[in-house]
Design a protein around this motif. Structure first.
Motif, PDB file in Angstrom:
ATOM      1  N   SER A 151      57.300  27.837  46.175  1.00  0.00           N
ATOM      2  CA  SER A 151      58.174  26.409  45.470  1.00  0.00           C
ATOM      3  C   SER A 151      58.661  26.675  43.666  1.00  0.00           C
ATOM      4  CB  SER A 151      56.502  25.417  45.737  1.00  0.00           C
ATOM      5  OG  SER A 151      56.558  24.856  44.460  1.00  0.00           O
ATOM      6  N   PRO A 152      58.923  26.132  43.690  1.00  0.00           N
ATOM      7  CA  PRO A 152      58.902  26.465  42.097  1.00  0.00           C
ATOM      8  C   PRO A 152      58.362  26.081  41.051  1.00  0.00           C
ATOM      9  CG  PRO A 152      61.302  24.716  42.729  1.00  0.00           C
ATOM     10  CD  PRO A 152      59.660  25.108  44.008  1.00  0.00           C
ATOM     11  N   THR A 153      56.436  25.706  41.560  1.00  0.00           N
ATOM     12  CA  THR A 153      56.038  25.349  40.499  1.00  0.00           C
ATOM     13  C   THR A 153      54.965  26.193  41.097  1.00  0.00           C
ATOM     14  OG1 THR A 153      55.775  23.484  41.101  1.00  0.00           O
ATOM     15  CG2 THR A 153      56.897  23.975  39.487  1.00  0.00           C
ATOM     16  N   LEU A 154      54.963  27.622  42.248  1.00  0.00           N
ATOM     17  CA  LEU A 154      53.389  26.923  43.098  1.00  0.00           C
ATOM     18  C   LEU A 154      53.351  28.972  43.828  1.00  0.00           C
ATOM     19  CD1 LEU A 154      51.108  26.868  44.417  1.00  0.00           C
ATOM     20  CD2 LEU A 154      51.884  25.649  45.981  1.00  0.00           C
ATOM     21  N   LEU A 155      53.018  29.735  43.677  1.00  0.00           N
ATOM     22  CA  LEU A 155      52.853  30.609  44.646  1.00  0.00           C
ATOM     23  C   LEU A 155      51.167  31.113  44.898  1.00  0.00           C
ATOM     24  CD1 LEU A 155      53.981  33.576  45.297  1.00  0.00           C
ATOM     25  CD2 LEU A 155      53.150  34.667  42.763  1.00  0.00           C
ATOM     26  N   VAL A 156      51.246  30.879  46.052  1.00  0.00           N
ATOM     27  CA  VAL A 156      49.309  31.246  46.968  1.00  0.00           C
ATOM     28  C   VAL A 156      49.656  32.241  47.605  1.00  0.00           C
ATOM     29  CG1 VAL A 156      48.262  30.509  48.163  1.00  0.00           C
ATOM     30  CG2 VAL A 156      49.354  28.657  47.009  1.00  0.00           C
ATOM     31  N   LEU A 157      49.137  33.976  47.116  1.00  0.00           N
ATOM     32  CA  LEU A 157      49.067  34.962  48.362  1.00  0.00           C
ATOM     33  C   LEU A 157      47.799  35.222  48.455  1.00  0.00           C
ATOM     34  CD1 LEU A 157      50.118  36.667  44.936  1.00  0.00           C
ATOM     35  CD2 LEU A 157      52.189  36.278  47.775  1.00  0.00           C
ATOM     36  N   GLY A 158      47.477  35.755  49.533  1.00  0.00           N
ATOM     37  CA  GLY A 158      46.434  36.101  50.372  1.00  0.00           C
ATOM     38  C   GLY A 158      46.062  36.817  50.561  1.00  0.00           C
ATOM     39  N   GLY A 159      44.399  37.885  51.246  1.00  0.00           N
ATOM     40  CA  GLY A 159      44.710  38.921  52.319  1.00  0.00           C
ATOM     41  C   GLY A 159      42.873  38.673  52.235  1.00  0.00           C
ATOM     42  N   ALA A 160      43.021  39.761  53.048  1.00  0.00           N
ATOM     43  CA  ALA A 160      41.300  40.097  53.469  1.00  0.00           C
ATOM     44  C   ALA A 160      41.330  41.649  53.599  1.00  0.00           C
ATOM     45  CB  ALA A 160      41.486  39.559  55.107  1.00  0.00           C
ATOM     46  N   GLY A 161      39.934  41.521  53.582  1.00  0.00           N
ATOM     47  CA  GLY A 161      38.732  43.516  53.600  1.00  0.00           C
ATOM     48  C   GLY A 161      38.434  43.010  52.741  1.00  0.00           C
ATOM     49  N   ARG A 162      37.443  44.509  52.238  1.00  0.00           N
ATOM     50  CA  ARG A 162      36.251  44.294  51.241  1.00  0.00           C
ATOM     51  C   ARG A 162      36.442  45.187  50.120  1.00  0.00           C
ATOM     52  NH1 ARG A 162      35.925  46.802  56.928  1.00  0.00           N
ATOM     53  NH2 ARG A 162      34.956  45.599  58.341  1.00  0.00           N
ATOM     54  N   PRO A 163      36.689  43.948  49.298  1.00  0.00           N
ATOM     55  CA  PRO A 163      37.672  44.413  47.858  1.00  0.00           C
ATOM     56  C   PRO A 163      35.888  45.619  46.904  1.00  0.00           C
ATOM     57  CG  PRO A 163      36.552  41.865  47.937  1.00  0.00           C
ATOM     58  CD  PRO A 163      36.900  42.708  49.524  1.00  0.00           C
ATOM     59  N   TRP A 164      34.915  44.955  47.907  1.00  0.00           N
ATOM     60  CA  TRP A 164      33.507  46.306  47.402  1.00  0.00           C
ATOM     61  C   TRP A 164      33.691  48.071  47.316  1.00  0.00           C
ATOM     62  CZ3 TRP A 164      33.180  42.311  51.007  1.00  0.00           C
ATOM     63  CH2 TRP A 164      32.635  42.694  52.126  1.00  0.00           C
ATOM     64  N   ASN A 165      34.551  47.971  48.967  1.00  0.00           N
ATOM     65  CA  ASN A 165      34.603  49.646  48.769  1.00  0.00           C
ATOM     66  C   ASN A 165      36.207  49.914  48.363  1.00  0.00           C
ATOM     67  OD1 ASN A 165      35.650  51.703  50.235  1.00  0.00           O
ATOM     68  ND2 ASN A 165      35.090  51.123  52.062  1.00  0.00           N
ATOM     69  N   PRO A 166      36.221  50.770  46.686  1.00  0.00           N
ATOM     70  CA  PRO A 166      37.431  50.883  46.740  1.00  0.00           C
ATOM     71  C   PRO A 166      38.534  51.935  47.603  1.00  0.00           C
ATOM     72  CG  PRO A 166      35.426  52.108  45.496  1.00  0.00           C
ATOM     73  CD  PRO A 166      34.799  50.868  46.355  1.00  0.00           C
ATOM     74  N   ARG A 167      37.953  52.580  48.589  1.00  0.00           N
ATOM     75  CA  ARG A 167      39.127  53.111  49.259  1.00  0.00           C
ATOM     76  C   ARG A 167      40.244  52.138  50.789  1.00  0.00           C
ATOM     77  NH1 ARG A 167      35.049  57.438  49.443  1.00  0.00           N
ATOM     78  NH2 ARG A 167      33.974  56.022  49.892  1.00  0.00           N
ATOM     79  N   ALA A 168      39.201  50.916  50.612  1.00  0.00           N
ATOM     80  CA  ALA A 168      39.272  50.459  51.688  1.00  0.00           C
ATOM     81  C   ALA A 168      40.691  49.359  51.439  1.00  0.00           C
ATOM     82  CB  ALA A 168      38.105  48.866  52.564  1.00  0.00           C
ATOM     83  N   ARG A 169      41.021  49.558  52.198  1.00  0.00           N
ATOM     84  CA  ARG A 169      42.856  48.456  51.973  1.00  0.00           C
ATOM     85  C   ARG A 169      43.028  46.743  52.088  1.00  0.00           C
ATOM     86  NH1 ARG A 169      46.197  50.552  48.808  1.00  0.00           N
ATOM     87  NH2 ARG A 169      48.212  49.739  49.950  1.00  0.00           N
ATOM     88  N   LEU A 170      43.796  46.494  52.008  1.00  0.00           N
ATOM     89  CA  LEU A 170      43.512  44.455  52.357  1.00  0.00           C
ATOM     90  C   LEU A 170      44.483  44.717  53.711  1.00  0.00           C
ATOM     91  CD1 LEU A 170      44.109  42.930  49.476  1.00  0.00           C
ATOM     92  CD2 LEU A 170      41.645  43.500  50.049  1.00  0.00           C
ATOM     93  N   VAL A 171      44.350  43.740  54.553  1.00  0.00           N
ATOM     94  CA  VAL A 171      44.656  43.803  55.288  1.00  0.00           C
ATOM     95  C   VAL A 171      45.606  42.571  55.507  1.00  0.00           C
ATOM     96  CG1 VAL A 171      43.191  45.552  56.951  1.00  0.00           C
ATOM     97  CG2 VAL A 171      42.775  42.405  57.322  1.00  0.00           C
ATOM     98  N   GLY A 172      46.277  41.691  56.672  1.00  0.00           N
ATOM     99  CA  GLY A 172      46.986  40.789  56.758  1.00  0.00           C
ATOM    100  C   GLY A 172      46.041  39.466  56.699  1.00  0.00           C
ATOM    101  N   TRP A 173      46.397  38.259  55.669  1.00  0.00           N
ATOM    102  CA  TRP A 173      45.695  37.250  55.854  1.00  0.00           C
ATOM    103  C   TRP A 173      45.058  36.898  57.720  1.00  0.00           C
ATOM    104  CZ3 TRP A 173      43.506  33.780  52.217  1.00  0.00           C
ATOM    105  CH2 TRP A 173      42.742  33.011  53.211  1.00  0.00           C
ATOM    106  N   GLU A 174      46.039  36.837  58.220  1.00  0.00           N
ATOM    107  CA  GLU A 174      45.713  36.921  60.196  1.00  0.00           C
ATOM    108  C   GLU A 174      45.228  38.062  60.660  1.00  0.00           C
ATOM    109  OE1 GLU A 174      48.819  37.523  59.095  1.00  0.00           O
ATOM    110  OE2 GLU A 174      49.182  35.342  57.921  1.00  0.00           O
ATOM    111  N   GLN A 175      45.205  38.427  59.948  1.00  0.00           N
ATOM    112  CA  GLN A 175      44.685  39.845  60.636  1.00  0.00           C
ATOM    113  C   GLN A 175      42.834  40.490  60.210  1.00  0.00           C
ATOM    114  OE1 GLN A 175      46.864  43.527  58.879  1.00  0.00           O
ATOM    115  NE2 GLN A 175      47.616  43.443  60.951  1.00  0.00           N
ATOM    116  N   ALA A 176      41.873  39.153  58.935  1.00  0.00           N
ATOM    117  CA  ALA A 176      41.448  39.493  58.459  1.00  0.00           C
ATOM    118  C   ALA A 176      39.755  39.067  60.044  1.00  0.00           C
ATOM    119  CB  ALA A 176      41.040  37.851  57.637  1.00  0.00           C
ATOM    120  N   GLY A 177      38.859  39.812  59.863  1.00  0.00           N
ATOM    121  CA  GLY A 177      38.123  40.206  60.813  1.00  0.00           C
ATOM    122  C   GLY A 177      36.293  40.033  60.654  1.00  0.00           C
ATOM    123  N   GLU A 178      35.559  40.013  61.218  1.00  0.00           N
ATOM    124  CA  GLU A 178      34.202  40.346  60.828  1.00  0.00           C
ATOM    125  C   GLU A 178      33.414  41.265  59.926  1.00  0.00           C
ATOM    126  OE1 GLU A 178      30.482  38.622  61.385  1.00  0.00           O
ATOM    127  OE2 GLU A 178      31.247  37.886  61.803  1.00  0.00           O
TER     128      GLU A 178
END
Length: 162
Positions: A73-100
């Protein structure tokens, strides 16, 4: 209701920082979007250590590492993602693709009227999807969490200086 309540009402990690600006919410929000993702030498060094892009805008850098827009909105931005940030080689995936074995991450930046100006805030929430992800993220957050908080406070300070 906080902006992330709609996206991640339950979470394992929560980080909220804010600052008051003597400006209308739209101006405060635009200032935050206008600052460099690494507004000073310390933040640039922290980004380099983690292998993150240290050039460009906050929004551009977040998108470059895989975060996608969930709400705006004009005063709000929400971003999201999923992944394993503790693994520097792992890429983020889309919010809906988050898994176990992954974590869902939501980041919000917003401004709201407060007194004669605005409250500019940033909030991050993380939810582990499974016990292995919870353990992996806890170890990662023990090392990264304090620096994450420092970076967010410096973003807000840089936005307030504009």
């Amino acid at each position: 209701m906080a902006p992330l309540d709609r996206w991640l009402p339950e979470f394992d990690v929560h980080e909220l920082h804010d600052i008051h600006l003597a400006a209308p919410p739209e101006t405060a929000f635009a200032a935050a979007l206008g600052i460099p993702v690494a507004p000073d030498a310390l933040v640039r060094a922290l980004f380099r250590v983690r292998g993150l892009p240290s050039g460009g805008s906050l929004e551009g850098a977040m998108r470059a590492i895989g975060f996608a827009e969930l709400e705006r909105s004009p005063t709000l931005l929400v971003l999201g993602g999923a992944g394993r940030p503790w693994n520097p080689r792992a890429r983020l995936v889309g919010w809906e693709q988050a898994g176990e074995g992954q974590v869902r991450m939501a980041f919000a930046l917003w401004a709201e009227a407060e007194g004669e100006g605005a409250r500019l805030a940033t909030e991050t929430r993380v939810l582990a999807l499974g016990e292995s992800a919870r353990r992996g993220f806890r170890r990662y957050w023990l090392a990264v969490g304090p620096f994450s908080a420092l970076i967010r406070r410096r973003w807000l300070k840089a936005a307030a200086a504009i």
